[in-house]
Structure formats: C-alpha cells, structure tokens
Design a protein around this motif. Structure first.
Motif, PDB file in Angstrom:
ATOM      1  N   GLN A   1      -2.561 -17.829  -5.515  1.00 34.98           N
ATOM      2  CA  GLN A   1      -2.057 -16.803  -6.427  1.00 34.98           C
ATOM      3  C   GLN A   1      -0.598 -16.149  -6.275  1.00 34.98           C
ATOM      4  O   GLN A   1      -0.181 -16.034  -5.189  1.00 34.98           O
ATOM      5  CB  GLN A   1      -3.069 -15.756  -6.264  1.00 34.98           C
ATOM      6  CG  GLN A   1      -2.930 -14.545  -7.166  1.00 34.98           C
ATOM      7  CD  GLN A   1      -2.918 -15.228  -8.783  1.00 34.98           C
ATOM      8  OE1 GLN A   1      -4.313 -15.752  -8.979  1.00 34.98           O
ATOM      9  NE2 GLN A   1      -2.024 -14.909  -9.694  1.00 34.98           N
ATOM     10  N   ILE A   2       0.056 -16.225  -7.305  1.00 35.04           N
ATOM     11  CA  ILE A   2       1.353 -15.292  -7.285  1.00 35.04           C
ATOM     12  C   ILE A   2       1.137 -13.680  -8.001  1.00 35.04           C
ATOM     13  O   ILE A   2       0.464 -13.612  -8.912  1.00 35.04           O
ATOM     14  CB  ILE A   2       2.557 -16.040  -8.027  1.00 35.04           C
ATOM     15  CG1 ILE A   2       2.838 -17.464  -7.355  1.00 35.04           C
ATOM     16  CG2 ILE A   2       3.544 -15.238  -8.224  1.00 35.04           C
ATOM     17  CD1 ILE A   2       3.396 -17.333  -5.952  1.00 35.04           C
ATOM     18  N   ILE A   3       1.808 -13.088  -7.116  1.00 33.19           N
ATOM     19  CA  ILE A   3       1.684 -11.551  -7.617  1.00 33.19           C
ATOM     20  C   ILE A   3       3.191 -11.260  -7.859  1.00 33.19           C
ATOM     21  O   ILE A   3       4.016 -11.433  -7.133  1.00 33.19           O
ATOM     22  CB  ILE A   3       1.313 -10.748  -6.415  1.00 33.19           C
ATOM     23  CG1 ILE A   3      -0.318 -11.027  -6.198  1.00 33.19           C
ATOM     24  CG2 ILE A   3       1.189  -9.107  -7.049  1.00 33.19           C
ATOM     25  CD1 ILE A   3      -0.410 -10.078  -5.127  1.00 33.19           C
ATOM     26  N   GLN A   4       3.217 -10.780  -9.124  1.00 34.09           N
ATOM     27  CA  GLN A   4       4.702 -10.439  -9.640  1.00 34.09           C
ATOM     28  C   GLN A   4       4.750  -8.858  -9.671  1.00 34.09           C
ATOM     29  O   GLN A   4       4.028  -8.439 -10.515  1.00 34.09           O
ATOM     30  CB  GLN A   4       5.046 -10.963 -10.823  1.00 34.09           C
ATOM     31  CG  GLN A   4       6.360 -10.588 -11.432  1.00 34.09           C
ATOM     32  CD  GLN A   4       6.295 -10.867 -12.997  1.00 34.09           C
ATOM     33  OE1 GLN A   4       5.672 -10.607 -13.808  1.00 34.09           O
ATOM     34  NE2 GLN A   4       7.665 -11.573 -13.289  1.00 34.09           N
ATOM     35  N   ILE A   5       5.725  -8.279  -9.014  1.00 35.10           N
ATOM     36  CA  ILE A   5       5.652  -6.766  -9.132  1.00 35.10           C
ATOM     37  C   ILE A   5       6.999  -6.390  -9.974  1.00 35.10           C
ATOM     38  O   ILE A   5       8.158  -6.821  -9.761  1.00 35.10           O
ATOM     39  CB  ILE A   5       5.952  -6.042  -7.680  1.00 35.10           C
ATOM     40  CG1 ILE A   5       4.761  -6.170  -6.933  1.00 35.10           C
ATOM     41  CG2 ILE A   5       6.176  -4.362  -7.999  1.00 35.10           C
ATOM     42  CD1 ILE A   5       4.999  -5.713  -5.401  1.00 35.10           C
ATOM     43  N   ARG A   6       6.584  -5.912 -11.171  1.00 31.33           N
ATOM     44  CA  ARG A   6       7.865  -5.591 -12.044  1.00 31.33           C
ATOM     45  C   ARG A   6       8.140  -4.044 -11.668  1.00 31.33           C
ATOM     46  O   ARG A   6       7.544  -3.107 -11.739  1.00 31.33           O
ATOM     47  CB  ARG A   6       7.381  -5.365 -13.657  1.00 31.33           C
ATOM     48  CG  ARG A   6       7.066  -7.005 -13.987  1.00 31.33           C
ATOM     49  CD  ARG A   6       6.940  -6.943 -15.399  1.00 31.33           C
ATOM     50  NE  ARG A   6       6.775  -8.339 -15.986  1.00 31.33           N
ATOM     51  CZ  ARG A   6       6.228  -8.734 -17.007  1.00 31.33           C
ATOM     52  NH1 ARG A   6       5.900  -7.866 -17.970  1.00 31.33           N
ATOM     53  NH2 ARG A   6       5.985  -9.984 -17.401  1.00 31.33           N
ATOM     54  N   ILE A   7       9.359  -4.074 -11.059  1.00 31.47           N
ATOM     55  CA  ILE A   7       9.665  -2.631 -10.452  1.00 31.47           C
ATOM     56  C   ILE A   7      10.310  -1.625 -11.486  1.00 31.47           C
ATOM     57  O   ILE A   7      11.172  -2.013 -12.396  1.00 31.47           O
ATOM     58  CB  ILE A   7      10.833  -2.949  -9.312  1.00 31.47           C
ATOM     59  CG1 ILE A   7      10.307  -3.861  -8.194  1.00 31.47           C
ATOM     60  CG2 ILE A   7      11.427  -1.686  -8.961  1.00 31.47           C
ATOM     61  CD1 ILE A   7      11.570  -4.405  -7.454  1.00 31.47           C
ATOM     62  N   SER A   8       9.806  -0.292 -11.309  1.00 32.55           N
ATOM     63  CA  SER A   8      10.115   0.732 -12.159  1.00 32.55           C
ATOM     64  C   SER A   8      11.011   1.804 -11.456  1.00 32.55           C
ATOM     65  O   SER A   8      11.849   2.339 -12.060  1.00 32.55           O
ATOM     66  CB  SER A   8       8.741   1.236 -12.474  1.00 32.55           C
ATOM     67  OG  SER A   8       8.144   2.043 -11.548  1.00 32.55           O
ATOM     68  N   ASP A   9      11.038   1.620 -10.045  1.00 34.64           N
ATOM     69  CA  ASP A   9      11.766   2.615  -9.302  1.00 34.64           C
ATOM     70  C   ASP A   9      11.962   2.213  -7.914  1.00 34.64           C
ATOM     71  O   ASP A   9      11.079   1.438  -7.236  1.00 34.64           O
ATOM     72  CB  ASP A   9      11.016   3.830  -9.383  1.00 34.64           C
ATOM     73  CG  ASP A   9      12.060   4.964  -8.815  1.00 34.64           C
ATOM     74  OD1 ASP A   9      13.172   4.953  -9.031  1.00 34.64           O
ATOM     75  OD2 ASP A   9      11.537   5.975  -8.109  1.00 34.64           O
ATOM     76  N   ILE A  10      13.003   2.383  -7.398  1.00 41.78           N
ATOM     77  CA  ILE A  10      13.565   1.847  -5.837  1.00 41.78           C
ATOM     78  C   ILE A  10      14.247   3.144  -5.355  1.00 41.78           C
ATOM     79  O   ILE A  10      15.114   3.713  -6.006  1.00 41.78           O
ATOM     80  CB  ILE A  10      14.452   0.673  -6.008  1.00 41.78           C
ATOM     81  CG1 ILE A  10      13.642  -0.522  -6.389  1.00 41.78           C
ATOM     82  CG2 ILE A  10      14.903   0.272  -4.285  1.00 41.78           C
ATOM     83  CD1 ILE A  10      14.719  -1.797  -6.322  1.00 41.78           C
ATOM     84  N   VAL A  11      13.565   3.279  -4.220  1.00 44.85           N
ATOM     85  CA  VAL A  11      14.408   4.475  -3.519  1.00 44.85           C
ATOM     86  C   VAL A  11      14.425   4.006  -1.893  1.00 44.85           C
ATOM     87  O   VAL A  11      13.437   3.519  -1.254  1.00 44.85           O
ATOM     88  CB  VAL A  11      13.331   5.866  -3.522  1.00 44.85           C
ATOM     89  CG1 VAL A  11      13.825   6.884  -2.702  1.00 44.85           C
ATOM     90  CG2 VAL A  11      13.119   6.254  -5.036  1.00 44.85           C
TER      91      VAL A  11
END
Length: 166
Positions: A144-154
C-alpha cells in the motif's frame, strides 16, 4: 503549525531549510488518530518537494490503514538531536536539535502504476537501484502507498544555547 504560534520564534527554520531537512532525513514518524487515540509509527519515506507530498509504503491492512480510512488528517515528523548543552544549574541545560513537522491529508493510493513509481522513489532514496530491475505495477500489488498532501511545514532548530527561556 497553523493556529499555534511558535513560542521560541528565534528557533523557527525558514521554509527552504525545513524542506531540505525533510528531504534528507532518513526516518520519519507518521502521527494519526485511531479510535480517538493517538498513534505514531516510524517509517521510511520519500519527500517530493516538487509535488509537496510525502510518499510512504506499508502493508495493505493494519492499524495505519484503518486510522487513515477513518480520519485522514495526519502529521509527519523528522528530527535530529545534535547534543545536550550542560550547565551548572539543571534548569539551564539545553538541547541542540532540528525538527520538522509536516501536516496534511493522507490518501491511500491504489493505482498500480502510481504505486510502482512511488516504490521506486522510496527505494532509490535508501538503496542504489542502479543495475537493478525497477519495480513495476505487478510487483507493487502487494503493498500500500500512502501519499500525504502537505498543507503546512514548520521547522524548529536550536543551534546554540539560548538560556534563559523567555
């Protein structure tokens, strides 16, 4: 992170440094909420700066899949502890470190071609695939591949002792 101002503003990393650290780190921690309980798991990953996403691979069943299926809001954290700065007074000890937290939405990728592409990116990060047969869609069926669509990086970094605390 959105909605939570950083207390130690002098430790905030600029976005480019945070992205570079996320790209180069080797192990990250995926944090989820499962049945109203926090769940964190260390994972190998690939950070795609161009597409602003993190790619992970795992088994097709299990707690991660259940958690993401019921609540796809996640965060992904990487860190590096550099050293402890000693002091004569215990409350003045400090820690030199770097950490980055990316928040976003996790998607379960089921397209076999997309899964194969993601697996090749992940494996290329950790092991040279030169001379190896690339992973194809048929080989990707078992994962299974999980893709995280990033909304914020700190990112946050302590480069030197900054005691006393404000």
């Amino acid at each position: 992170m959105t909605g939570f101002p950083m207390l130690r503003k002098e430790r905030k990393m600029n976005v480019k440094d945070a992205e570079n650290f996320l790209e180069k780190s080797e192990v990250g921690r995926l944090a989820m909420c499962h049945n109203n309980e926090p769940y964190v798991v260390p994972m190998l990953y690939y950070y795609d700066q161009k597409n602003n996403e993190i790619l992970l691979h795992c088994a097709k069943k299990g707690r991660k899949i259940e958690a993401i299926s019921s609540n796809n809001s996640v965060c992904f954290e990487v860190d590096e502890m550099k050293s402890i700065v000693s002091a004569d007074v215990p409350c003045e000890f400090d820690l030199l470190y770097r950490s980055v937290i990316a928040t976003g939405k996790a998607l379960l990728i089921n397209d076999q071609e997309m899964k194969a592409k993601a697996l090749n990116l992940i494996f290329e990060k950790y092991a040279s695939l030169k001379g190896s047969m690339p992973i194809d869609a048929d080989m990707a069926k078992g994962t299974q591949i999980i893709q995280i669509r990033i909304s914020d990086i700190v990112g946050k970094e302590a480069k030197g002792a900054t005691i006393p605390y404000p």
